[in-house]
Write a protein that holds these residues in place. Structure first.
Motif, mmCIF file in Angstrom:
data_model
loop_
_atom_site.group_PDB
_atom_site.id
_atom_site.type_symbol
_atom_site.label_atom_id
_atom_site.label_comp_id
_atom_site.label_asym_id
_atom_site.label_seq_id
_atom_site.Cartn_x
_atom_site.Cartn_y
_atom_site.Cartn_z
ATOM 1 N N CYS A 27 -45.907 -9.968 -20.541
ATOM 2 C CA CYS A 27 -45.732 -9.041 -19.426
ATOM 3 C C CYS A 27 -45.242 -9.793 -18.196
ATOM 4 C CB CYS A 27 -47.037 -8.318 -19.101
ATOM 5 S SG CYS A 27 -47.695 -7.335 -20.463
ATOM 6 N N CYS A 28 -44.420 -9.100 -17.410
ATOM 7 C CA CYS A 28 -43.912 -9.633 -16.148
ATOM 8 C C CYS A 28 -44.512 -8.808 -15.017
ATOM 9 C CB CYS A 28 -42.383 -9.588 -16.100
ATOM 10 S SG CYS A 28 -41.583 -10.657 -17.305
ATOM 11 N N GLU B 6 -44.046 -4.917 -14.516
ATOM 12 C CA GLU B 6 -42.664 -4.454 -14.395
ATOM 13 C C GLU B 6 -41.964 -4.431 -15.754
ATOM 14 O OE1 GLU B 6 -41.067 -3.414 -11.655
ATOM 15 O OE2 GLU B 6 -42.872 -3.638 -10.435
ATOM 16 N N ARG B 7 -42.229 -5.401 -16.608
ATOM 17 C CA ARG B 7 -41.626 -5.468 -17.939
ATOM 18 C C ARG B 7 -42.730 -5.742 -18.957
ATOM 19 N NH1 ARG B 7 -38.257 -3.651 -15.292
ATOM 20 N NH2 ARG B 7 -36.071 -4.272 -15.044
ATOM 21 N N VAL C 1 -35.179 -10.379 -18.852
ATOM 22 C CA VAL C 1 -36.068 -9.540 -18.050
ATOM 23 C C VAL C 1 -35.308 -8.467 -17.290
ATOM 24 C CG1 VAL C 1 -37.779 -11.361 -17.806
ATOM 25 C CG2 VAL C 1 -35.962 -11.175 -16.121
ATOM 26 N N ARG D 210 -34.703 -3.239 -19.734
ATOM 27 C CA ARG D 210 -35.951 -2.497 -19.813
ATOM 28 C C ARG D 210 -36.449 -2.350 -21.242
ATOM 29 N NH1 ARG D 210 -37.592 -0.166 -15.205
ATOM 30 N NH2 ARG D 210 -36.136 -0.130 -13.460
ATOM 31 N N ASP E 249 -37.686 -3.745 -25.065
ATOM 32 C CA ASP E 249 -38.541 -4.860 -25.487
ATOM 33 C C ASP E 249 -37.946 -5.637 -26.651
ATOM 34 O OD1 ASP E 249 -38.729 -2.869 -27.330
ATOM 35 O OD2 ASP E 249 -40.915 -2.889 -27.498
#
Length: 719
Positions: A393-394, A404-405, A440, A443, A445
């Protein structure tokens, strides 16, 4: 052109003139005898006819007033012609009037008079002003220029003085009124119509759902009977039928309701609305966390003004005065004790916020990496609950409540790191030996590159990976950065980013035996299995000044100083730990010293030239999972064990930490990271929570830190 009339000639002069002026005069004197020429009208005006006899006399632009009296004169031909011309052009100069036309019976001009030279003067008529728009610009050389500049200066000062007034508002105003328009020009005629329908209480209380549209259509033939039975009691008494909405109208209402639901669903799922909601969420989060974010960024905290009445203000002032008097009395009574420092004064931690959501709950934080204000966190499975999937995760400072991501992985994430040359690339290592690179900016994955198809992929967990700058002395084509990984299969690899992700081995870590068990003989070597010769790699760290030299920690407790270039890969071996080495870290200021932590509950301080540890730090009986040097100090480092976080300041004490705090009461601490450009510490635990803690009261680093560190270590090295 008209000219001055010459003197009359004597009788008998019949010679034709050679000039154009005299020929015109002679043609006029002939009268109607010629085919074309100029004649005098009945009122004395000059008229011109062409060869076909049409009147081509030019009409004057100036039309005199017909009611004005025209003077009439009688006399010679000269006066008659002049009066006729004055009627056409009353403002014309007499000197430019047409030559006089000789009447019948008058003597012709003599030859001497015809040969005489006559001067004709041409002049413009007076200017007629049809429209005059004065200009708004004045030349700087004009006489009125100083007065205009003075007026403009006064007007600018007036406008500047009115800016601070509460009645002044700056806006654009159009002072020119538009042309008046009629109503028919502005819009079409608005037609009005009256429409109505009968609504029963059944329609108001229980509207027909969308699913009942089709049965209503099938029951359409039975509507007449229904209409008969649906009469109200008052209508039956009077014998009048009450109209009821038909099935088609009900179906239309149901369809419109269904269309509205579809339209609302389309709006809620649109990308534009999602983006607007993200921006709105960030604004709300920044308002909620504004005091904490201000402390993190070391900026003043905004305090909302409290609106109070005059009586409340007076009461507050009285209370403040009383409190000030009480404080002064206390200070006078105990002035001496107040000057002595408090016993508990020293560094302390204060939690600002934590990165956590429902998605990361019950995951253990394995690694963290900074990219300006963007924080990448790797999560792996929690062993006690048997989860297998991992997350990367970001998190952003703009929204601590949701990442955010989100990048979902099939196996637990063990290592993350951002690229230095391309900050949008995030490298991720997992427990199954997979290395993936994500963008990143996307959007989705899905991974940009993956090592699943590589033949040289790791067979064990990737415990650590890092983007490292290339050697500056290398060729120009090799300059840049490289992705280095260490795995549980005993390999240190370098990955190449091309059309696919592939790697090459930098070194293979082999098991080494201690001095007591080091016996020569081929039988022992042959009895030793091939798998036991590989030692699992746990961690590494590259030298801050020499990118070819790095440290590698192994599962058997040894630390190797290795080189990427040269024939001899292993430069030295450091034996001191009795358990797996979890982390090694070079000192950023004193580049010959490094720290290591292990599962044997200890932290060791090493010198590059000494193969035995200089100092040993042990405070609690727990695994030490991570260590980090403070970015602005060569004497301060932080360490986390399963229970507490410890801050060590070697200038204060080498036996006890200056700060020891239980930062995660719910879980076990697993990793730590210092914040960039802020005096904060990030702590990750086994519950999926990353806490942001502010370091307060830490000693200010001195300019001679390297010398101080050498002075501290010198007695220990002598021992």
């Amino acid at each position: 052109m008209p000219g001055p009339r010459p003197a009359p000639a004597g009788p008998g002069a019949t010679k034709a003139p050679s000039s154009r002026r005299t020929s015109t005069a002679s043609s006029v004197s002939q009268g109607k005898g010629s085919g074309s020429g100029a004649l005098l009208g009945s009122q004395g005006a000059l008229q011109i006819f062409d060869d076909e006899g049409k009147n081509v006399t030019p009409r004057p632009l100036f039309q005199p007033d017909p009611n004005a009296a025209v003077p009439r004169t009688h006399g010679s031909g000269t006066s008659t012609t002049k009066s006729g011309l004055d009627e056409i052009e009353p403002q014309q100069d007499p000197a430019l009037s047409l030559p006089a036309v000789q009447e019948e019976g008058q003597a012709a001009l003599t030859e001497a008079e015809l040969e005489q030279r006559v001067e004709i003067l041409l002049a413009e008529t007076g200017t007629l002003w049809m429209l005059d728009l004065p200009t708004a610009l004045v030349s700087t050389e004009a006489e009125e220029a100083p007065r205009v500049l003075e007026r403009n200066k006064i007007y600018a000062e007036i406008c500047k003085a009115k800016i601070g007034s509460e009645y002044f508002e700056e806006k654009i105003v159009q002072t020119i009124s538009g042309a008046a328009k009629s109503k028919e020009v502005q819009c079409e005629t608005i037609t009005m119509a009256e429409k109505g329908m009968m609504v029963t209480p059944w329609d108001l209380e229980s509207p027909q759902p969308a699913s009942g549209a089709e049965p209503a259509e099938t029951e359409e033939p039975k509507t007449p009977k229904a209409r008969k039975s649906s009469k109200s009691p008052t209508a039956e008494e009077h014998g009048q039928a009450v109209p009821v909405p038909s099935a088609t109208e009900s179906a239309a209402a149901a369809r419109s309701h269904e269309e509205q639901e579809c339209q609302s669903g389309t709006i809620l799922t649109s990308a534009k609305l999602q983006q607007d909601l993200v921006v709105m969420e960030r604004i709300l989060m920044e308002n909620i966390f504004q005091p904490k974010l201000a402390v993190y960024r070391q900026i003043p905290v905004l305090i909302e003004p409290v609106v109070t009445s005059d009586t409340e203000v007076e009461e507050d002032k009285d209370e403040e005065d009383e409190e000030d008097e009480e404080e002064e009395e206390k200070q006078e009574e105990g002035a001496e004790p107040a000057q002595s420092p408090a016993e508990g004064a020293g560094p302390r931690l204060e939690q600002l916020w934590s990165y956590q959501c429902d998605l990361t709950w019950a995951h253990s934080v394995s690694s963290m990496a900074w990219n300006k204000d963007l924080l990448a966190v790797g999560y792996r499975e929690f062993v006690s609950r048997g989860q297998k999937k991992g997350l990367a995760c970001c998190w952003s400072l703009k929204n601590p409540m949701w990442p955010e991501r989100i990048f979902r992985c099939e196996h637990g994430v063990t290592a993350v790191d951002f690229s230095l040359a391309s900050p949008n690339l995030l490298a991720v290592g997992t427990t199954d030996g997979r290395v993936a690179i994500y963008d990143v900016r996307s959007r989705g994955d899905a991974a940009l590159l993956d090592s699943s198809a590589s033949l040289n992929k790791h067979k064990g967990p990737v415990w650590q990976l890092r983007w490292v700058e290339q050697d500056r002395g290398a060729a120009a084509s090799d300059k840049g950065e490289r992705l280095m990984c260490i795995s549980g299969d005993g390999r240190m690899t370098q990955w190449f980013i091309q059309q696919r992700l592939d790697c090459s081995d930098v070194m293979k870590i082999k098991r080494t035996e201690s001095g007591k068990k080091n016996l020569s003989g081929e039988r022992e070597r042959k009895s030793e299995g091939p798998i036991s010769r590989q030692a699992a790699g746990m961690c590494f760290d590259f030298h801050p000044e020499d990118p070819d030299v790095f440290l590698a920690g192994t599962e058997e407790g040894h630390i190797y100083c290795c080189s990427c270039s040269g024939k001899e890969q292993i430069l030295g071996t450091y034996r001191g730990h009795k358990g797996p080495v979890y982390k090694v870290a070079w000192n950023p200021s004193s580049t010959d010293m490094f720290l290591s932590c292990s599962a044997d509950w200890s932290i060791l301080l090493w010198h590059r030239d000494s193969h035995s540890p200089l100092l040993t730090f042990t405070s609690v009986t727990a695994f030490v999972h991570d260590i980090k040097w403070a970015p602005q100090s060569a004497l301060v480092f932080a360490a986390v064990n399963e229970k507490r976080v410890e801050i060590w300041d070697l200038s204060v004490s080498i036996f006890q930490p200056v700060l020891s705090c239980a930062a995660s009461p719910e879980g076990k601490l697993s990793c730590l990271l210092f914040a960039r450009n802020a005096e904060c510490l990030l702590l990750g635990d086994s519950c999926g929570q990353v806490g942001v803690w502010q370091l307060q009261g830490l000693a200010v680093p001195s300019t001679q830190q390297v010398g101080s560190l050498c002075d501290i270590i010198a007695p220990a090295g002598a021992v």
